[in-house]
Design a protein around this motif. Structure first.
Motif, PDB file in Angstrom:
ATOM      1  N   GLY A  22      -9.857   1.158  -7.965  1.00  0.00           N
ATOM      2  CA  GLY A  22      -9.306   0.048  -8.734  1.00  0.00           C
ATOM      3  C   GLY A  22      -9.772  -1.293  -8.202  1.00  0.00           C
ATOM      4  N   LYS A  28      -2.346  -5.516  -9.161  1.00  0.00           N
ATOM      5  CA  LYS A  28      -1.521  -5.381 -10.356  1.00  0.00           C
ATOM      6  C   LYS A  28      -0.719  -6.645 -10.626  1.00  0.00           C
ATOM      7  CE  LYS A  28       2.039  -2.392 -12.385  1.00  0.00           C
ATOM      8  NZ  LYS A  28       2.884  -1.186 -12.159  1.00  0.00           N
ATOM      9  N   ARG A  86      -7.584   6.188  -5.820  1.00  0.00           N
ATOM     10  CA  ARG A  86      -7.368   5.370  -7.023  1.00  0.00           C
ATOM     11  C   ARG A  86      -7.269   3.887  -6.667  1.00  0.00           C
ATOM     12  NH1 ARG A  86      -5.056   6.308 -12.267  1.00  0.00           N
ATOM     13  NH2 ARG A  86      -3.860   4.536 -13.055  1.00  0.00           N
ATOM     14  N   ARG A  95      -4.519  -2.612 -12.625  1.00  0.00           N
ATOM     15  CA  ARG A  95      -3.231  -1.917 -12.700  1.00  0.00           C
ATOM     16  C   ARG A  95      -3.166  -0.745 -11.729  1.00  0.00           C
ATOM     17  NH1 ARG A  95      -3.456  -1.319 -19.216  1.00  0.00           N
ATOM     18  NH2 ARG A  95      -3.435  -3.543 -19.763  1.00  0.00           N
ATOM     19  N   TRP A  96      -4.308  -0.301 -11.257  1.00  0.00           N
ATOM     20  CA  TRP A  96      -4.353   0.808 -10.295  1.00  0.00           C
ATOM     21  C   TRP A  96      -4.010   0.348  -8.875  1.00  0.00           C
ATOM     22  CZ3 TRP A  96      -9.587   3.763 -11.470  1.00  0.00           C
ATOM     23  CH2 TRP A  96      -9.607   4.140 -12.815  1.00  0.00           C
TER      24      TRP A  96
END
Length: 323
Positions: free
Chosen positions: A244, A185, A240, A265-266
């Motif tokens: 990601g 992220k 997640r 972003r995950w």
């Protein structure tokens, strides 16, 4: 403890230089990577020289095909006894066994290496480095060690941000190397191959070896195998994170930056560190390091040919960064 305090710490850390030629390593240009030549020097020579000049390094333990390495390095100017004592150890069957074996050999003589005796050295940390990062610098090693907070963590992995790697990208005027990244992220990072670790405090060490087997994430088959393997051990909430990482890597490879921006972003960096801590049952953290030398490892034939042509230019650039 801040980095200034750590710089004043007189403690020296033994270095484990992994140079295996076994089932989980691979050759480049049909040659053993440690003994690839760059400007008439072996690849591993540059790594040894950087470690020998580092004041924070104690002894150096080289794990690989012992006779082959000793025979080759005896013909070089490297002194096996100073400024650092160099120990050559015969390789085991994989990376994990090589590091653990070298760690045990770095301990004072113990009667039979019993668990109770090893436990007395549970807080011993070592620096683990590969043999195929010939652009590694002494300053980079010392900077990384100085910023490792071993009061809070037992395994610290160096990460180099993509911005620091862009100088080495190919262009219309010169060849270059563009590595695969961990897309998080906050930033995109390249694993820079410096590991500060207390081996006896990493309880689930076996997972490191499995992840190393699937390390070439530009190969889609390896990406799938790694996801399948990790899903057996990770909590559902970390699913997640794993997706990601893999989806952002795949979309970057397919040159789909919009999708990469979504999937990364995950993957918050702190959440990923917590997940790795849980997987390995240790106190894991990453350490950002701007110096990029160690991150430029020799992964394949094309990278090796590029490195040969640009080696002196890149060494000069890194020397300027270290000043």
């Amino acid at each position: 403890m801040n980095s200034c305090d750590l710089m004043k710490d007189p403690m020296k850390y033994d270095a484990i230089l992994v140079a295996g030629e076994n089932e989980d390593s691979h050759n480049v240009c049909n040659q053993y990577k440690a003994l690839l030549k760059l400007n008439d020097q072996y690849c591993i020579q540059y790594v040894i020289e950087a470690l020998q000049k580092a004041s924070a390094i104690g002894d150096i333990y080289i794990v690989g095909p012992k006779k082959k390495l000793m025979s080759a390095l005896r013909k070089t100017p490297i002194d096996f006894n100073q400024p650092k004592k160099i120990h050559f150890l015969e390789q085991r069957s994989n990376l994990l066994e090589n590091v653990w074996y070298a760690f045990l050999k770095s301990l004072p003589p113990l009667n039979g290496r019993k668990d109770a005796e090893i436990a007395a050295f549970v807080n011993k940390a070592v620096l683990v480095v590969p043999c195929d990062s010939p652009l590694i610098t002494t300053h980079e090693v010392e900077h990384f060690i100085a910023n490792c907070d071993l009061n809070r963590h037992d395994y610290i992995l160096g990460l180099t941000p993509e911005k620091s790697m862009q100088y080495f990208y190919p262009s219309d005027h010169k060849p270059g190397i563009k590595m695969a990244y961990l897309h998080m992220k906050e930033k995109n990072y390249r694993i820079n191959n410096l590991h500060m670790v207390r081996p006896a405090r990493v309880e689930h060490r076996i997972h490191i070896n499995k992840m190393y087997e699937y390390r070439y994430q530009k190969q889609i088959f390896n990406m799938i195998l790694l996801v399948i393997y990790l899903l057996r051990f990770q909590k559902l909430k970390n699913f997640r994170l794993l997706l990601g990482l893999q989806f952002s890597l795949l979309s970057a490879r397919l040159d789909l930056p919009w999708f990469t921006a979504i999937f990364k972003r995950w993957v918050p960096k702190k959440d990923l560190e917590k997940a790795i801590s849980h997987l390995l049952n240790t106190r894991f953290a990453s350490q950002e390091i701007q110096l990029p030398g160690a991150a430029l490892d020799i992964d394949n034939d094309k990278n090796y040919e590029t490195l040969k042509s640009e080696f002196e230019n890149w060494r000069s650039y890194l020397a300027d960064l270290n000043e």
